[in-house]
Enzyme design. Structure first.
Site, PDB file in Angstrom:
ATOM      1  N   SER A   1      41.543  40.494  70.569  1.00  0.00           N
ATOM      2  CA  SER A   1      40.794  40.233  69.722  1.00  0.00           C
ATOM      3  C   SER A   1      41.272  39.990  68.371  1.00  0.00           C
ATOM      4  O   SER A   1      42.524  40.351  67.759  1.00  0.00           O
ATOM      5  CB  SER A   1      39.833  41.493  69.470  1.00  0.00           C
ATOM      6  OG  SER A   1      38.816  41.476  68.361  1.00  0.00           O
TER       7      SER A   1
ATOM      8  N   TYR B   1      39.231  50.347  66.891  1.00  0.00           N
ATOM      9  CA  TYR B   1      39.201  49.161  68.131  1.00  0.00           C
ATOM     10  C   TYR B   1      40.085  48.283  67.999  1.00  0.00           C
ATOM     11  O   TYR B   1      40.718  48.127  68.943  1.00  0.00           O
ATOM     12  CB  TYR B   1      37.663  48.519  67.803  1.00  0.00           C
ATOM     13  CG  TYR B   1      37.617  47.187  68.526  1.00  0.00           C
ATOM     14  CD1 TYR B   1      37.909  45.846  68.234  1.00  0.00           C
ATOM     15  CD2 TYR B   1      37.595  47.453  70.010  1.00  0.00           C
ATOM     16  CE1 TYR B   1      37.669  45.081  68.640  1.00  0.00           C
ATOM     17  CE2 TYR B   1      37.328  46.120  70.593  1.00  0.00           C
ATOM     18  CZ  TYR B   1      37.469  44.962  70.217  1.00  0.00           C
ATOM     19  OH  TYR B   1      37.680  43.890  70.902  1.00  0.00           O
TER      20      TYR B   1
ATOM     21  N   LYS C   1      43.251  47.328  70.930  1.00  0.00           N
ATOM     22  CA  LYS C   1      43.884  46.172  71.287  1.00  0.00           C
ATOM     23  C   LYS C   1      45.254  45.906  70.994  1.00  0.00           C
ATOM     24  O   LYS C   1      45.997  45.261  71.890  1.00  0.00           O
ATOM     25  CB  LYS C   1      43.031  44.946  70.711  1.00  0.00           C
ATOM     26  CG  LYS C   1      41.296  44.907  71.384  1.00  0.00           C
ATOM     27  CD  LYS C   1      41.417  44.656  72.784  1.00  0.00           C
ATOM     28  CE  LYS C   1      39.978  44.534  73.398  1.00  0.00           C
ATOM     29  NZ  LYS C   1      39.713  44.362  74.668  1.00  0.00           N
TER      30      LYS C   1
HETATM   31  C1  WQD Z   1      30.096  39.484  61.786  1.00  0.00           C
HETATM   32  C2  WQD Z   1      30.083  39.265  60.078  1.00  0.00           C
HETATM   33  C3  WQD Z   1      29.661  41.579  59.022  1.00  0.00           C
HETATM   34  C4  WQD Z   1      25.764  42.502  61.622  1.00  0.00           C
HETATM   35  C5  WQD Z   1      33.952  41.081  65.983  1.00  0.00           C
HETATM   36  C6  WQD Z   1      33.261  40.807  67.256  1.00  0.00           C
HETATM   37  C7  WQD Z   1      33.358  42.141  68.047  1.00  0.00           C
HETATM   38  C8  WQD Z   1      34.710  42.896  67.831  1.00  0.00           C
HETATM   39  C9  WQD Z   1      35.156  42.901  66.443  1.00  0.00           C
HETATM   40  C10 WQD Z   1      35.375  41.685  69.956  1.00  0.00           C
HETATM   41  C11 WQD Z   1      30.651  40.674  59.277  1.00  0.00           C
HETATM   42  C12 WQD Z   1      28.161  40.762  59.088  1.00  0.00           C
HETATM   43  C13 WQD Z   1      26.908  41.801  60.848  1.00  0.00           C
HETATM   44  C14 WQD Z   1      24.942  42.629  60.762  1.00  0.00           C
HETATM   45  C15 WQD Z   1      26.148  41.800  58.645  1.00  0.00           C
HETATM   46  N1  WQD Z   1      35.759  42.299  68.673  1.00  0.00           N
HETATM   47  N2  WQD Z   1      27.142  41.607  59.596  1.00  0.00           N
HETATM   48  N3  WQD Z   1      24.890  42.363  59.347  1.00  0.00           N
HETATM   49  O1  WQD Z   1      32.675  42.391  62.843  1.00  0.00           O
HETATM   50  O2  WQD Z   1      33.782  40.068  63.148  1.00  0.00           O
HETATM   51  O3  WQD Z   1      33.334  41.785  65.045  1.00  0.00           O
HETATM   52  O4  WQD Z   1      35.258  41.749  66.011  1.00  0.00           O
HETATM   53  O5  WQD Z   1      36.438  41.093  70.492  1.00  0.00           O
HETATM   54  O6  WQD Z   1      32.952  42.243  69.123  1.00  0.00           O
HETATM   55  O7  WQD Z   1      32.095  40.111  67.218  1.00  0.00           O
HETATM   56  O8  WQD Z   1      31.372  40.760  63.815  1.00  0.00           O
HETATM   57  O9  WQD Z   1      29.286  40.121  64.221  1.00  0.00           O
HETATM   58  O10 WQD Z   1      29.860  42.617  63.798  1.00  0.00           O
HETATM   59  O11 WQD Z   1      29.753  40.788  61.917  1.00  0.00           O
HETATM   60  O12 WQD Z   1      26.018  41.312  57.513  1.00  0.00           O
HETATM   61  O13 WQD Z   1      23.832  43.340  60.874  1.00  0.00           O
HETATM   62  O14 WQD Z   1      28.491  39.768  59.918  1.00  0.00           O
HETATM   63  O15 WQD Z   1      29.884  42.249  58.024  1.00  0.00           O
HETATM   64  O16 WQD Z   1      30.985  40.002  57.929  1.00  0.00           O
HETATM   65  P1  WQD Z   1      32.859  41.225  63.505  1.00  0.00           P
HETATM   66  P2  WQD Z   1      30.135  40.905  63.556  1.00  0.00           P
END
Ligand code: WQD
Length: 337
Positions: free
Chosen positions: A127, A154, A158
């Site tokens: 990741s 997490y 990885k």
């Molecule tokens: C994206 C953006 C949040 C939810 C990723 C992968 C996850 C894991 C870790 C997999 C961020 C913002 C999110 C919400 C928000 N690895 N957000 N409100 O954190 O990049 O996680 O890496 O391999 O599976 O997805 O993805 O979708 O949680 O967040 O504002 O309710 O959206 O702060 O900037 P993230 P995400």
């Protein structure tokens, strides 16, 4: 008789899409599922319906060695696609031991048994979170040589597994290992029969917004609007899950052509999109207004991630074919707008 692929995490969001790509490419696919038999069956049945192919199913999990050993005892595995992992950043901050046990101990068990049965091809799901915060990646994108510096448990799990694989490869140079560092997966198979169907409150942005759009959730909470990005909200490199799944097939073909490699590949689109931009894209696609509220930053979050995936393009001939506009039509029909 095609290559036999053992896929861990096959009932997961990315894993189920990898099953489709492998089955359609002619692999015989074996899956180990720990989840509730009904949940697993529903996922496997849908994949079998989409592909018209059968999945050989085993119940168990990677922390239960006997259940893993049975898979290798009964099948001549050619390649292991290891996707099983706990993957919620914020949850890993609350439950580190669960994450280390599941993601690291489980992998150690798998590797030990692979070695016992002389299975040398491994495609590992890593990741972008291994990178931690990377300065000015908005301009150039993050390259694989960037030192890892995970800032949450997490991401640590990885990075640890990547190190374990690097050390294993040094001790056993005939191991063929491809590490795929996913950026942010979104979307779903065009059939709409499978997709991101998180249990409980979605951690990830897109499924959460989709649940707001379908009235399941009141409003979107935007975790911080004071990041160094175009509009202050978090920026990520979103990549379609079908493109991501195809990357696994191309990685295995890459391993087929070589002996004794350990290679890391970023799988991302190379484009950054902010939370506001994702929200507006889904509003446009759905015609639904998404109520939102700006909330404090989330623990473990960084401001932005963007991939430089030129190495995957060069060595795997992998390039993303689908874009953000494909999200709205490709989420699971149950939550589609
Ligand atoms: C994206 C953006 C949040 C939810 C990723 C992968 C996850 C894991 C870790 C997999 C961020 C913002 C999110 C919400 C928000 N690895 N957000 N409100 O954190 O990049 O996680 O890496 O391999 O599976 O997805 O993805 O979708 O949680 O967040 O504002 O309710 O959206 O702060 O900037 P993230 P995400």
């Amino acid at each position: 008789m095609g290559h036999i692929a053992f896929v861990t995490g096959g009932t997961g969001y990315i894993g189920s899409h990898v099953l489709i790509i492998l089955l359609e490419a002619g692999y015989d696919v074996i899956c180990l599922h720990y989840s509730d038999i009904h949940v697993a069956s529903q996922c496997f049945n849908r994949v079998e319906e989409i592909t018209g192919k059968k999945i050989k199913r085993y119940k168990g999990n990677l922390v239960n060695e006997a259940s893993v050993r049975m898979v290798f005892e009964e099948n001549k595995i050619h390649t292991v696609f290891h996707l099983a992992a706990l993957k919620a950043v914020s949850e890993s901050v609350q439950k580190p031991l669960e994450y280390y046990n599941n993601n690291v101990t489980g992998t150690l068990n798998l590797l030990k048994i692979m070695n016992e049965y002389k299975v040398n091809h491994l495609v590992f799901s890593s990741s972008a979170t291994v990178y931690g915060s990377v300065e000015n990646c908005a301009q150039t994108g993050i390259i694989e040589e960037q030192p890892t510096n995970p800032i949450n448990p997490y991401g640590q799990t990885k990075a640890m597994v990547e190190q374990i694989l690097r050390d294993l490869h040094i001790s056993k140079p005939d191991m063929n290992i491809a590490v795929l560092r996913y950026f942010n997966p979104v979307g779903a198979h065009p059939s709409g029969k499978i997709g991101e169907d998180p249990k409980g409150i979605p951690n990830n942005l897109v499924p959460f917004i989709l649940q707001v759009a379908t009235g399941l959730r009141q409003r979107l909470y935007i975790y911080g609007d004071d990041y160094e990005t175009r509009d202050g909200t978090g920026m990520r490199d979103y990549v379609h899950v079908m493109d991501l799944a195809r990357g696994h097939l191309l990685a295995d073909r890459f391993l087929e052509e070589r002996k004794g490699v350990y290679e890391i590949f970023n799988l991302g689109s190379g484009k950054g999109t902010t939370v506001f931009e994702i929200m507006r894209a889904i509003e446009d696609a759905s015609g639904k207004k998404i109520p939102y509220e700006v909330a404090p930053r989330r623990s473990g979050d960084v401001g932005l991630y963007i991939a430089d995936s030129s190495k995957a393009h060069r060595l795997l001939s992998w390039t993303p074919q689908l874009s953000l506009t494909d999200i709205d039509t490709l989420e699971d029909r149950d939550t589609v707008l």
